[in-house]
Design a protein around this motif. Sequence first.
Motif, PDB file in Angstrom:
ATOM      1  N   PHE A   1      28.732  -9.835  23.577  1.00  0.00           N
ATOM      2  CA  PHE A   1      27.293 -10.090  23.599  1.00  0.00           C
ATOM      3  C   PHE A   1      26.728  -9.683  22.247  1.00  0.00           C
ATOM      4  O   PHE A   1      27.093  -8.633  21.710  1.00  0.00           O
ATOM      5  CB  PHE A   1      26.608  -9.267  24.692  1.00  0.00           C
ATOM      6  CG  PHE A   1      26.605  -9.900  26.055  1.00  0.00           C
ATOM      7  CD1 PHE A   1      27.290 -11.076  26.309  1.00  0.00           C
ATOM      8  CD2 PHE A   1      25.911  -9.305  27.103  1.00  0.00           C
ATOM      9  CE1 PHE A   1      27.284 -11.655  27.569  1.00  0.00           C
ATOM     10  CE2 PHE A   1      25.895  -9.871  28.367  1.00  0.00           C
ATOM     11  CZ  PHE A   1      26.581 -11.041  28.602  1.00  0.00           C
TER      12      PHE A   1
ATOM     13  N   ALA B   1      14.763  -9.851  22.678  1.00  0.00           N
ATOM     14  CA  ALA B   1      15.471 -10.920  23.380  1.00  0.00           C
ATOM     15  C   ALA B   1      15.709 -12.125  22.482  1.00  0.00           C
ATOM     16  O   ALA B   1      16.719 -12.818  22.619  1.00  0.00           O
ATOM     17  CB  ALA B   1      14.682 -11.333  24.622  1.00  0.00           C
TER      18      ALA B   1
ATOM     19  N   ILE C   1      21.324 -11.880  23.577  1.00  0.00           N
ATOM     20  CA  ILE C   1      21.432 -11.397  24.945  1.00  0.00           C
ATOM     21  C   ILE C   1      21.591  -9.884  25.015  1.00  0.00           C
ATOM     22  O   ILE C   1      21.159  -9.241  25.980  1.00  0.00           O
ATOM     23  CB  ILE C   1      22.620 -12.099  25.658  1.00  0.00           C
ATOM     24  CG1 ILE C   1      22.720 -11.691  27.130  1.00  0.00           C
ATOM     25  CG2 ILE C   1      23.932 -11.831  24.939  1.00  0.00           C
ATOM     26  CD1 ILE C   1      21.553 -12.143  27.965  1.00  0.00           C
TER      27      ILE C   1
ATOM     28  N   ALA D   1      23.180  -4.311  29.985  1.00  0.00           N
ATOM     29  CA  ALA D   1      23.867  -5.340  29.199  1.00  0.00           C
ATOM     30  C   ALA D   1      25.377  -5.201  29.331  1.00  0.00           C
ATOM     31  O   ALA D   1      26.104  -6.198  29.404  1.00  0.00           O
ATOM     32  CB  ALA D   1      23.446  -5.240  27.733  1.00  0.00           C
TER      33      ALA D   1
ATOM     34  N   LYS E   1      26.480  -6.717  32.635  1.00  0.00           N
ATOM     35  CA  LYS E   1      26.456  -8.178  32.598  1.00  0.00           C
ATOM     36  C   LYS E   1      27.583  -8.715  31.723  1.00  0.00           C
ATOM     37  O   LYS E   1      28.211  -9.736  32.048  1.00  0.00           O
ATOM     38  CB  LYS E   1      25.111  -8.674  32.075  1.00  0.00           C
ATOM     39  CG  LYS E   1      25.006 -10.197  32.085  1.00  0.00           C
ATOM     40  CD  LYS E   1      23.608 -10.690  31.774  1.00  0.00           C
ATOM     41  CE  LYS E   1      23.554 -12.215  31.860  1.00  0.00           C
ATOM     42  NZ  LYS E   1      22.193 -12.749  31.597  1.00  0.00           N
TER      43      LYS E   1
ATOM     44  N   TYR F   1      22.524 -18.949  24.652  1.00  0.00           N
ATOM     45  CA  TYR F   1      21.886 -19.143  25.952  1.00  0.00           C
ATOM     46  C   TYR F   1      20.658 -20.042  25.855  1.00  0.00           C
ATOM     47  O   TYR F   1      20.384 -20.835  26.759  1.00  0.00           O
ATOM     48  CB  TYR F   1      21.480 -17.793  26.547  1.00  0.00           C
ATOM     49  CG  TYR F   1      22.615 -17.067  27.234  1.00  0.00           C
ATOM     50  CD1 TYR F   1      23.089 -17.487  28.470  1.00  0.00           C
ATOM     51  CD2 TYR F   1      23.215 -15.959  26.645  1.00  0.00           C
ATOM     52  CE1 TYR F   1      24.127 -16.823  29.109  1.00  0.00           C
ATOM     53  CE2 TYR F   1      24.252 -15.287  27.273  1.00  0.00           C
ATOM     54  CZ  TYR F   1      24.702 -15.720  28.508  1.00  0.00           C
ATOM     55  OH  TYR F   1      25.739 -15.064  29.129  1.00  0.00           O
ATOM     56  N   GLU F   2      19.895 -19.923  24.773  1.00  0.00           N
ATOM     57  CA  GLU F   2      18.648 -20.670  24.651  1.00  0.00           C
ATOM     58  C   GLU F   2      18.815 -21.972  23.864  1.00  0.00           C
ATOM     59  O   GLU F   2      18.257 -23.002  24.227  1.00  0.00           O
ATOM     60  CB  GLU F   2      17.578 -19.796  23.973  1.00  0.00           C
ATOM     61  CG  GLU F   2      17.214 -18.548  24.757  1.00  0.00           C
ATOM     62  CD  GLU F   2      16.566 -18.863  26.095  1.00  0.00           C
ATOM     63  OE1 GLU F   2      15.909 -19.918  26.198  1.00  0.00           O
ATOM     64  OE2 GLU F   2      16.719 -18.059  27.036  1.00  0.00           O
TER      65      GLU F   2
ATOM     66  N   TYR G   1      28.422 -14.494  22.836  1.00  0.00           N
ATOM     67  CA  TYR G   1      27.221 -15.013  23.494  1.00  0.00           C
ATOM     68  C   TYR G   1      25.984 -14.434  22.819  1.00  0.00           C
ATOM     69  O   TYR G   1      25.874 -13.222  22.643  1.00  0.00           O
ATOM     70  CB  TYR G   1      27.202 -14.618  24.972  1.00  0.00           C
ATOM     71  CG  TYR G   1      28.151 -15.399  25.849  1.00  0.00           C
ATOM     72  CD1 TYR G   1      27.700 -16.472  26.609  1.00  0.00           C
ATOM     73  CD2 TYR G   1      29.494 -15.052  25.924  1.00  0.00           C
ATOM     74  CE1 TYR G   1      28.569 -17.188  27.431  1.00  0.00           C
ATOM     75  CE2 TYR G   1      30.375 -15.758  26.739  1.00  0.00           C
ATOM     76  CZ  TYR G   1      29.899 -16.823  27.489  1.00  0.00           C
ATOM     77  OH  TYR G   1      30.768 -17.529  28.292  1.00  0.00           O
ATOM     78  N   GLU G   2      25.059 -15.337  22.461  1.00  0.00           N
ATOM     79  CA  GLU G   2      23.792 -14.882  21.873  1.00  0.00           C
ATOM     80  C   GLU G   2      22.642 -15.357  22.753  1.00  0.00           C
ATOM     81  O   GLU G   2      22.591 -16.524  23.124  1.00  0.00           O
ATOM     82  CB  GLU G   2      23.624 -15.417  20.456  1.00  0.00           C
ATOM     83  CG  GLU G   2      22.285 -15.015  19.845  1.00  0.00           C
ATOM     84  CD  GLU G   2      22.131 -15.411  18.396  1.00  0.00           C
ATOM     85  OE1 GLU G   2      20.985 -15.596  17.968  1.00  0.00           O
ATOM     86  OE2 GLU G   2      23.149 -15.547  17.688  1.00  0.00           O
TER      87      GLU G   2
END
Length: 332
Positions: free
Chosen positions: A90, A97, A101, A110, A113, A307-308, A331-332
């Motif tokens: 992560f 944010a 992530i 975090a 997750k 993610y976005e 993952y960002e």
Amino acid sequence: MLSEDERRDRRERRRQDLRRRRLGALGGLLLAIAALTAGIVVGSGGDEPSRGGGQAASGQGDGEEAKPVPPPQLPRGGRRIFPDNRVVAFYGAPNAAALGILGIGTPTRAGRKLQKVARPYVRAGRKPVLPAMELIATVASGASTGGRYSYRQPRAFMDRYLKAARRAKALLLLDVQPGRADFLKETRALRKWLREPDVGLALDPEWHVSDTQIPGKALGSVEAADINRVSKYLSGIVRQGNLPQKLLIVHQFTPGMIKNRSQLRRYPGVALVMNIDGFGNRADKIAVYRDLAPRGRKLGRGFKLFYEEDEGLMSPREVMRLRPRPDVVVYE
């Protein structure tokens, strides 16, 4: 159907928009640091990271021989990251944010997750997974900050995330966005943590600019020689502390972001990975990865998921179908 030039222009516009949003988030992060630091209690005992690789103390008493201390291990055992493991990480900064992530919620949350997200890669990739938290330790800024155009996170933040990483049996990776500063100088400033057996490093050339440029407005880059100097420095830390293999990630999403990449060298004890940061739809991401991912075993390969910004997040199974298969997934 869009032409290749139109697709490239679209990717660049989206990348510029992402940089603007990140700079906005950085401004908010600067304002929040003082308040957050005041709320972080760093004890003088258990909160201080324990050193790895130390020698055994002398005997407990007269006539007793000191027991040899085993060499420090990686968080989930062993001393070699690759090819024994795949790393799933992560990325982000505290309470920001928009920067990734890792900045959503507390470090402990975090970490939980991260373990959940990393678990499917064991089956999909048929290899043990070593989780990692990639914390932005030197943060690029659109403001001068004494001519550096970057600032260093408070020491308490690094200690807090290292504790959370250890609870998750994960690596902590300290990410450097130097602005106009020097990668090696910023790496040396992190030596306290890099001497730990479970702490690695990441370099973000996108945010490394010349003395006439401003991060976020200009796209940065780095020379292979600068990466080699950092890698050699890490190799020295590994040797001096008898540490496990140390991970060094370099982010890249354009060919010119790492100049003279063919001149990169491998140093003992350092696993050097080129992490390919293309975003958008699957076709674009896969095309960028195929263009930039190193071949052979000299350099490791990484792949970033957003993610976005991604149009439909790729699943672990889809990521593991990439060829060459990535050693690191961020993952960002």
